[in-house]
Write a protein that holds these residues in place. Structure first.
Motif, PDB file in Angstrom:
ATOM      1  N   LEU A  58       0.781  -1.271   0.212  1.00  0.00           N
ATOM      2  CA  LEU A  58      -0.195  -0.183  -0.176  1.00  0.00           C
ATOM      3  C   LEU A  58       0.996   1.473   0.044  1.00  0.00           C
ATOM      4  N   ASN A  59       0.765   2.079  -1.107  1.00  0.00           N
ATOM      5  CA  ASN A  59       1.440   3.255  -1.135  1.00  0.00           C
ATOM      6  C   ASN A  59       0.862   4.491  -0.128  1.00  0.00           C
ATOM      7  N   GLN A  60       1.562   4.682   0.927  1.00  0.00           N
ATOM      8  CA  GLN A  60       1.008   5.755   1.958  1.00  0.00           C
ATOM      9  C   GLN A  60       0.666   6.978   1.447  1.00  0.00           C
ATOM     10  N   LEU A  61       1.290   7.463   0.212  1.00  0.00           N
ATOM     11  CA  LEU A  61       0.608   8.569  -0.247  1.00  0.00           C
ATOM     12  C   LEU A  61      -0.164   8.719  -1.175  1.00  0.00           C
ATOM     13  N   THR A  62      -0.368   7.742  -2.106  1.00  0.00           N
ATOM     14  CA  THR A  62      -1.188   7.804  -3.157  1.00  0.00           C
ATOM     15  C   THR A  62      -2.449   6.880  -2.889  1.00  0.00           C
ATOM     16  N   GLY A  63      -2.375   5.835  -1.899  1.00  0.00           N
ATOM     17  CA  GLY A  63      -3.416   4.871  -1.781  1.00  0.00           C
ATOM     18  C   GLY A  63      -3.503   3.865  -2.632  1.00  0.00           C
ATOM     19  N   GLU A  64      -2.495   3.751  -3.585  1.00  0.00           N
ATOM     20  CA  GLU A  64      -2.392   2.753  -4.369  1.00  0.00           C
ATOM     21  C   GLU A  64      -2.136   1.314  -3.809  1.00  0.00           C
ATOM     22  N   ILE A  65      -2.966   0.229  -4.122  1.00  0.00           N
ATOM     23  CA  ILE A  65      -2.712  -1.174  -3.580  1.00  0.00           C
ATOM     24  C   ILE A  65      -2.103  -2.035  -4.764  1.00  0.00           C
ATOM     25  N   THR A  66      -0.809  -2.665  -4.640  1.00  0.00           N
ATOM     26  CA  THR A  66      -0.362  -3.220  -5.581  1.00  0.00           C
ATOM     27  C   THR A  66      -0.032  -4.689  -5.130  1.00  0.00           C
ATOM     28  N   VAL A  67      -0.003  -5.664  -6.191  1.00  0.00           N
ATOM     29  CA  VAL A  67       0.624  -6.874  -5.951  1.00  0.00           C
ATOM     30  C   VAL A  67       2.087  -6.770  -5.432  1.00  0.00           C
ATOM     31  N   TRP A  68       2.458  -7.634  -4.195  1.00  0.00           N
ATOM     32  CA  TRP A  68       3.805  -7.580  -3.785  1.00  0.00           C
ATOM     33  C   TRP A  68       4.280  -8.895  -3.755  1.00  0.00           C
ATOM     34  N   GLY A  69       3.667  -9.937  -3.523  1.00  0.00           N
ATOM     35  CA  GLY A  69       4.241 -11.081  -3.392  1.00  0.00           C
ATOM     36  C   GLY A  69       3.390 -12.303  -4.459  1.00  0.00           C
ATOM     37  N   LEU A  70       3.594 -13.396  -4.254  1.00  0.00           N
ATOM     38  CA  LEU A  70       3.278 -14.492  -5.170  1.00  0.00           C
ATOM     39  C   LEU A  70       2.012 -14.783  -4.786  1.00  0.00           C
ATOM     40  N   THR A  71       1.054 -14.423  -5.675  1.00  0.00           N
ATOM     41  CA  THR A  71      -0.681 -14.979  -5.434  1.00  0.00           C
ATOM     42  C   THR A  71      -0.802 -16.113  -5.979  1.00  0.00           C
ATOM     43  N   ASP A  72      -1.702 -17.107  -5.259  1.00  0.00           N
ATOM     44  CA  ASP A  72      -2.249 -18.347  -5.807  1.00  0.00           C
ATOM     45  C   ASP A  72      -3.444 -18.474  -5.426  1.00  0.00           C
ATOM     46  N   PHE A  73      -4.525 -18.742  -6.553  1.00  0.00           N
ATOM     47  CA  PHE A  73      -5.846 -18.965  -6.118  1.00  0.00           C
ATOM     48  C   PHE A  73      -5.992 -20.203  -5.583  1.00  0.00           C
TER      49      PHE A  73
END
Length: 221
Positions: A58-73
């Motif tokens: 989570l970008n503290q200034l912009t509020g953008e949430i991005t994938v950071w790790g390996l996602t697995d359904f």
């Protein structure tokens, strides 16, 4: 006073299960009726498990949430992200983003041979079990459903038994003098998009029996 732009406090976002690092998940925004430094807003996760901190940034200034790790359904289909927006005066508002993963077909089927009977006598009756194997696919839904087949025009057939197990059985007469060995390709295909396939080959030898008469002629002079 800090408030989220929308009166809705719960948001749902769908995300492909194998999204790459840096993929934008969502962006939260807050507005503040104050002016100057009191209107400066920072964003942070609020009381989330470590798994969320490993998977999302989570970008503290912009509020953008991005994938950071390996996602697995297959590991988890949904994560709950609690977001806190805080102004420089210490006032805050909260919102929750539900990230739901959409399954992708990223795992091919796996064919595991449990047993093989070889050689097989050429006088074996039909329905004799020649091999036992199972087919598994780690994907979910249609992506994890499989169909299984062997080559056509063989004296063998597949019989599903239980829990993705199959039997390879004889289905017509065998003749070693005609074909002494069969290389049987077991092909498993899932129902995902695109379809993924796995193949295993087993060799079955045919053993001989004394079924050929000796023809001879004796002459006397």
């Amino acid at each position: 006073m800090t408030t989220l732009l929308s009166s809705v406090s719960l948001y749902t976002v769908q995300l492909v299960g194998n999204s790459l690092r840096g993929t934008l998940v969502s962006k939260v925004e807050a507005s503040d009726l104050d002016h100057g430094s009191n209107a400066e807003i920072t964003y942070s996760f609020r009381q989330v498990p470590n798994k969320v901190l490993w998977l999302f940034k989570l970008n503290q200034l912009t509020g953008e949430i991005t994938v950071w790790g390996l996602t697995d359904f297959e590991e988890a289909a949904m994560y709950e992200l609690n977001i806190e927006a805080t102004d420089s005066g210490g006032l805050s508002a909260h919102s929750t983003v539900l990230v739901k993963f959409i399954g992708v077909n990223d795992n091919p089927p796996e064919v595991t041979i449990t047993s093989v009977t070889s050689p097989v006598s050429e006088d074996s009756p039909n329905e004799i079990v020649v091999a036992l194997f199972c087919v598994r696919d780690r994907d979910s839904g249609d992506n994890g459903e499989t169909i299984c087949s062997i080559q056509a025009n063989l004296p063998f057939a597949l019989k599903p038994t239980f829990q993705n197990y199959y039997e390879l059985v004889t289905q017509s007469p065998l003749d070693r003098e005609e074909v002494p060995e069969y290389n049987i390709s077991i092909t498993a295909t899932d129902l995902g998009h695109p379809r993924l396939t796995a193949e295993r080959v087993i060799s079955v030898q045919i053993s001989d029996i004394n079924d050929c008469l000796i023809s001879h002629h004796i002459s006397c002079t």
